[in-house]
Design a protein around this motif. Structure first.
Motif, PDB file in Angstrom:
ATOM      1  N   VAL A  55     -87.677  21.176   3.486  1.00 31.10           N
ATOM      2  CA  VAL A  55     -87.790  19.959   2.679  1.00 31.10           C
ATOM      3  C   VAL A  55     -88.182  20.296   1.247  1.00 31.10           C
ATOM      4  O   VAL A  55     -87.738  19.676   0.291  1.00 31.10           O
ATOM      5  N   MET A  64     -84.034  15.354  19.523  1.00 30.18           N
ATOM      6  CA  MET A  64     -83.108  16.265  18.864  1.00 30.18           C
ATOM      7  C   MET A  64     -83.125  17.637  19.521  1.00 30.18           C
ATOM      8  O   MET A  64     -82.425  18.538  19.078  1.00 30.18           O
ATOM      9  N   PHE A  91     -79.963  20.426   6.886  1.00 28.42           N
ATOM     10  CA  PHE A  91     -80.479  19.808   8.086  1.00 28.42           C
ATOM     11  C   PHE A  91     -80.765  20.929   9.089  1.00 28.42           C
ATOM     12  O   PHE A  91     -79.877  21.706   9.419  1.00 28.42           O
ATOM     13  N   GLN A 126     -76.465  12.995   7.104  1.00 31.35           N
ATOM     14  CA  GLN A 126     -75.380  13.604   7.875  1.00 31.35           C
ATOM     15  C   GLN A 126     -74.441  12.485   8.309  1.00 31.35           C
ATOM     16  O   GLN A 126     -74.860  11.353   8.447  1.00 31.35           O
ATOM     17  N   PRO A 127     -73.176  12.832   8.536  1.00 35.56           N
ATOM     18  CA  PRO A 127     -72.285  11.789   9.044  1.00 35.56           C
ATOM     19  C   PRO A 127     -72.768  11.309  10.408  1.00 35.56           C
ATOM     20  O   PRO A 127     -72.797  12.051  11.353  1.00 35.56           O
ATOM     21  N   ALA A 128     -73.199  10.088  10.461  1.00 36.15           N
ATOM     22  CA  ALA A 128     -73.811   9.581  11.688  1.00 36.15           C
ATOM     23  C   ALA A 128     -72.797   8.806  12.516  1.00 36.15           C
ATOM     24  O   ALA A 128     -71.880   8.200  11.993  1.00 36.15           O
ATOM     25  N   SER A 129     -72.994   8.855  13.800  1.00 36.46           N
ATOM     26  CA  SER A 129     -72.116   8.101  14.688  1.00 36.46           C
ATOM     27  C   SER A 129     -72.806   6.810  15.084  1.00 36.46           C
ATOM     28  O   SER A 129     -73.992   6.785  15.364  1.00 36.46           O
ATOM     29  N   GLY A 132     -74.408  13.650  15.293  1.00 34.37           N
ATOM     30  CA  GLY A 132     -72.996  13.424  15.530  1.00 34.37           C
ATOM     31  C   GLY A 132     -72.634  13.320  17.000  1.00 34.37           C
ATOM     32  O   GLY A 132     -71.483  13.490  17.376  1.00 34.37           O
ATOM     33  N   ILE A 136     -84.923  12.739   6.138  1.00 39.40           N
ATOM     34  CA  ILE A 136     -84.007  13.862   6.010  1.00 39.40           C
ATOM     35  C   ILE A 136     -84.319  14.931   7.046  1.00 39.40           C
ATOM     36  O   ILE A 136     -83.434  15.663   7.477  1.00 39.40           O
ATOM     37  N   LEU A 137     -85.578  15.003   7.487  1.00 40.16           N
ATOM     38  CA  LEU A 137     -85.911  15.941   8.547  1.00 40.16           C
ATOM     39  C   LEU A 137     -85.196  15.597   9.839  1.00 40.16           C
ATOM     40  O   LEU A 137     -84.954  16.455  10.677  1.00 40.16           O
ATOM     41  N   ARG A 138     -84.868  14.316   9.998  1.00 45.23           N
ATOM     42  CA  ARG A 138     -84.151  13.956  11.211  1.00 45.23           C
ATOM     43  C   ARG A 138     -82.687  13.665  10.911  1.00 45.23           C
ATOM     44  O   ARG A 138     -82.008  12.963  11.638  1.00 45.23           O
ATOM     45  N   GLY A 139     -82.231  14.223   9.798  1.00 48.43           N
ATOM     46  CA  GLY A 139     -80.785  14.237   9.583  1.00 48.43           C
ATOM     47  C   GLY A 139     -80.176  13.134   8.737  1.00 48.43           C
ATOM     48  O   GLY A 139     -78.964  13.027   8.674  1.00 48.43           O
ATOM     49  N   GLY A 172     -82.374  10.463  15.235  1.00 47.25           N
ATOM     50  CA  GLY A 172     -82.055  11.886  15.156  1.00 47.25           C
ATOM     51  C   GLY A 172     -80.753  12.226  15.870  1.00 47.25           C
ATOM     52  O   GLY A 172     -79.836  12.799  15.263  1.00 47.25           O
ATOM     53  N   CYS A 212     -89.587  23.649   6.992  1.00 47.71           N
ATOM     54  CA  CYS A 212     -88.500  22.786   7.459  1.00 47.71           C
ATOM     55  C   CYS A 212     -87.370  22.678   6.454  1.00 47.71           C
ATOM     56  O   CYS A 212     -86.353  22.063   6.733  1.00 47.71           O
ATOM     57  N   ASN A 251     -77.631  11.281  14.062  1.00 47.57           N
ATOM     58  CA  ASN A 251     -77.305  12.126  12.925  1.00 47.57           C
ATOM     59  C   ASN A 251     -76.813  13.497  13.343  1.00 47.57           C
ATOM     60  O   ASN A 251     -76.338  14.270  12.513  1.00 47.57           O
TER      61      ASN A 251
END
Lengths: 263, 213, 252
Positions: free
Chosen positions: A66, A164, A86, C216-219, A118, C210-213, A113, A64, A116
């Motif tokens: 990590v 996701m 990511f 990252q710039p989140a909304s 976006g 971090i595996l799910r982001g 998820g 992944c 992130n």
């Protein structure tokens, strides 16, 4: 008419996961993985078996992005995995659900998820709805994770990963802490899933029901792999690697199991 | 150590929010400057919860029992995250248990938080004696724990004395301060020894916890 | 604990439906306005306002009483000291101790403000789930680090609390009785264990994040929509606060 040799267009399907010479050692410790070469094709459901400490979780973490490999490389769908990046195309369901449900409500956790990624507010809501429908946990939306049972937590974790829309999902010991009903529910769920799956489990009956291929990991390398019935039914192989055959593959004086093997 | 609503003048409460805001701003700045600010967040969050839970442990001091403040220990372990951790911890306590106050959240956070940061600095002195020096760790753990509560107590007393109704006659005030000070000395020792013991446990079991951010 | 806190948070009264951000701002301003009161004539006013709001909130009286029980003990401590220590005008004597008027009035002031403010606070946080309150603060501008820390700490608070109980039970089953100071080092190890476990878990949680982001710039979609009535109520409360403060300034 001139002879025309029909050339089939060469369609190489990229492996979902490919590791080449993958190795990993924690600082100041013995190597956990050495020379792991694994190829997993899209649509496969691969079970990873092996005794504790074989390196399954480490392998997943490397896949992944990590953890950074000590040697070798990992490719997801053809692209090299960059540690720290990511990679939403792969999702992982952890062994301990409490480590993975870190938001104060189920709704927030599943939305984590997609946020992130976006996506817009509406798209996030859509993904959450979808994930709830697929896992059947819509009624748990406002609940705090703290009050959920092991089985419910597992499904919420799965929903959070599926939201996701990964193409590859890794399950680390998914049947641990599940009661019979949730275990059965999980088996049905996985049998119907369309993603590529990698499943690490000690629950060998479960592997038999769900997986199309089995890989045996021991001592940091892949010892063998193949058809689940062949591998898991091989008494010498199993014992050599600290495992036992699942009950249904043990020959009985009065046969009362049939080799269904169909999904 | 937690000042409740209703006794401090509004100006002091608002001033407390201002100082807490400034200290928080400074802490967040330091956190954002560190290598991996996001990595520290889950760690600090879980430790905030852990410290809150740890403060629920009854320490039997016959005939009663006390709850320790543990701001010295928190400072030793969390470093710059100590201030936000304390702010959040106090917020939980005020909202969930009505312990402390909403108007006094700022001033309580300032007093307890700044004492924690100073305790952190005291604890860091142990490094002068070598990073793995257990004796130094124990001694400065004790000093961190004791100073954490001592500074907070002094600040609270000073504040109460200067802001409480001016009708209190000087004699009574002096006696009260005297009594409270004496009452806090055993508490200081208790927190100091407890902090030392925990810190020695940590250095044996999980030294990374004491790295301090 | 969580059950206690959010127990009445899902009722359907107007105060429950009030936009959380408006509620947060309105109530906190009123709370601060009440804390400003010194004139004795305003004390019954703030008490009545708090009481009326509580009735309007639909929260049961038992809830208020249970929340006020422990803090009332603090008040007891103050009650024991102030009437005897503060002031000059002696009202009456109890043996060698003189009960002074100023002290009694100070006590009254503190008591009324204390109970009024606490009541308002219980209304504020009792009429919405704790989670909603934190999100409202985030919506009002709370820095993301603080908001995240609060949410994650809240999530794991009860679990860690349960771990503590489990460990204490295990200790008791092996004969540990928390009665003497000699058990001190055991308690220190207990605290240390809680810290170590949380530390280790936080590592795994970070990986899951971090595996799910995470990072990252989140909304964040606009979680709250304020209706006109919400803003009107806010303005109402702000005016009330202004009235209290002005009256106090004029009277004193």
């Amino acid at each position: 008419m001139p002879q025309q040799t029909q050339q089939q267009p060469k369609t190489t399907v990229l492996p979902a996961l490919e590791t080449v010479g993958l190795a990993f050692t924690y600082p100041d410790q013995r190597p956990v993985l050495r020379e792991v070469n694994l190829t997993i094709r899209p649509g496969e459901r691969v079970g990873i078996i092996g005794p504790n400490g074989a390196g399954k979780t480490t392998l997943f973490m490397l896949s992944c992005g990590v953890l950074k490999p000590t040697a070798g490389e990992v490719r997801l769908f053809g692209k090299p995995v960059v540690t720290g990046d990511f990679h939403p195309e792969v999702g992982m369901v952890f062994q301990n659900q409490n480590d993975q449900l870190f938001c104060p409500s189920v709704q927030d956790d599943v939305a984590f998820g997609p946020r992130n990624l976006g996506l817009s507010g509406d798209e996030v809501a859509e993904r959450v709805r979808e994930a709830f429908t697929v896992t059947g946990i819509g009624d748990l939306a406002e609940r705090p994770p703290h009050h959920l049972s092991g089985g419910e937590k597992r499904l919420v974790a799965i929903a959070g990963v599926l939201a996701m829309r990964p193409k590859l999902v890794i399950y680390d010991e998914p049947t641990s802490n599940l009661d019979i009903r949730y275990r059965r529910r999980l088996i049905n769920f996985l049998q119907n899933s369309r993603e590529t799956l990698i499943i690490a489990s000690h629950d060998l009956e479960f592997i038999l029901e769900v997986c199309t291929r089995v890989v045996l990991l021991h001592g940091g390398t892949i010892k063998t792999g193949g058809n689940p019935y062949d591998i898991l039914g091989d008494i010498y192989l199993m014992e050599e690697h600290g495992l036992e055959r699942p009950h249904s593959l043990v020959p009985h004086a009065e046969p009362h199991h049939d080799r269904a093997g169909t999904r | 150590m937690h000042i409740p609503d209703g006794i401090l003048p509004t100006a002091v409460c608002l001033g407390g929010y201002a100082t807490a805001g400034a200290a928080t701003w400074y802490s967040l700045r330091k956190i954002n400057q560190s290598e991996n600010p996001r990595e520290g967040i889950p760690r600090a969050s879980l430790l905030t919860a852990a410290f809150l839970v740890a403060s629920w442990v009854h320490i039997p001091v016959p005939p009663a029992s006390v709850h320790l403040l543990l701001n010295g220990l928190l400072g030793a372990v969390l470093g710059f995250y100590a201030f936000p951790a304390i702010l959040i911890g106090l917020f939980f306590q005020a909202v969930m248990f009505q312990h402390g106050g909403l108007t006094t959240l700022g001033i309580n956070a300032t007093i307890i938080g700044v004492s924690a940061i100073l305790a952190h600095l005291v604890f860091q002195i142990r490094k002068l004696f070598g990073p793995d020096n257990r004796t130094a760790t124990g001694i400065f753990g004790f000093l961190a724990g004791a100073s954490g509560i001592a500074l907070a107590a002094v600040a609270v007393f000073a504040l109460l004395v200067t802001t409480i109704p001016a009708n209190i006659d000087v004699e009574a005030e002096r006696t009260a301060i005297g009594i409270l000070t004496i009452a806090h000395i055993p508490l200081m020792l208790l927190e100091g020894v407890f902090t030392a013991l925990v810190v020695l446990f940590l250095i044996r079991v999980k030294p990374e916890l004491l790295e301090g951010k | 604990m969580q059950l206690q806190l959010d127990r009445y948070a899902y009722l359907e009264t107007p105060l429950h439906r009030w936009d959380p951000r408006c509620k947060l701002v309105g109530m906190m301003v009123l709370i601060f306005a009440f804390s400003y009161v010194r004139d004795l004539r305003l004390l019954p006013v703030i008490l009545v306002v708090s009481g009326a709001m509580y009735v309007y909130s639909g929260l049961p009286l038992s809830f208020l009483l249970s929340r006020l029980r422990l803090p009332a003990l603090f008040l007891l401590a103050v009650a024991v000291i102030l009437p005897f220590a503060s002031g000059q005008t002696v009202l009456f004597q109890i043996g060698p101790l003189a009960v002074k008027e100023e002290g009694c009035l100070d006590l009254l002031r503190i008591a009324v403000k204390f109970f009024s403010i606490l009541t308002l606070g219980i209304i504020l946080f009792g009429t919405m789930p704790f989670l909603t309150a934190v999100k409202a603060m985030r919506g009002l501008g709370l820095p993301y680090i603080l908001a995240d820390m609060t949410l994650f700490a809240y999530r794991y608070l009860f679990e860690i609390g349960d771990d503590l109980k489990a460990m204490q039970t295990a200790m008791r089953l092996r004969g540990f009785r928390n009665k003497k100071l000699s058990g001190f080092s055991t308690l220190a190890s207990l605290a240390g264990t809680i810290l170590v476990r949380s530390f280790e878990q936080s590592d795994r949680v970070f990986k899951a994040m971090i595996l799910r982001g995470y990072g990252q710039p989140a909304s964040f979609k606009d979680e709250f929509q304020a209706r006109t009535i919400d803003v009107v109520a806010l303005l109402l409360l702000l005016s009330a606060a202004a009235v209290v403060v002005t009256t106090e300034l004029l009277l004193y």
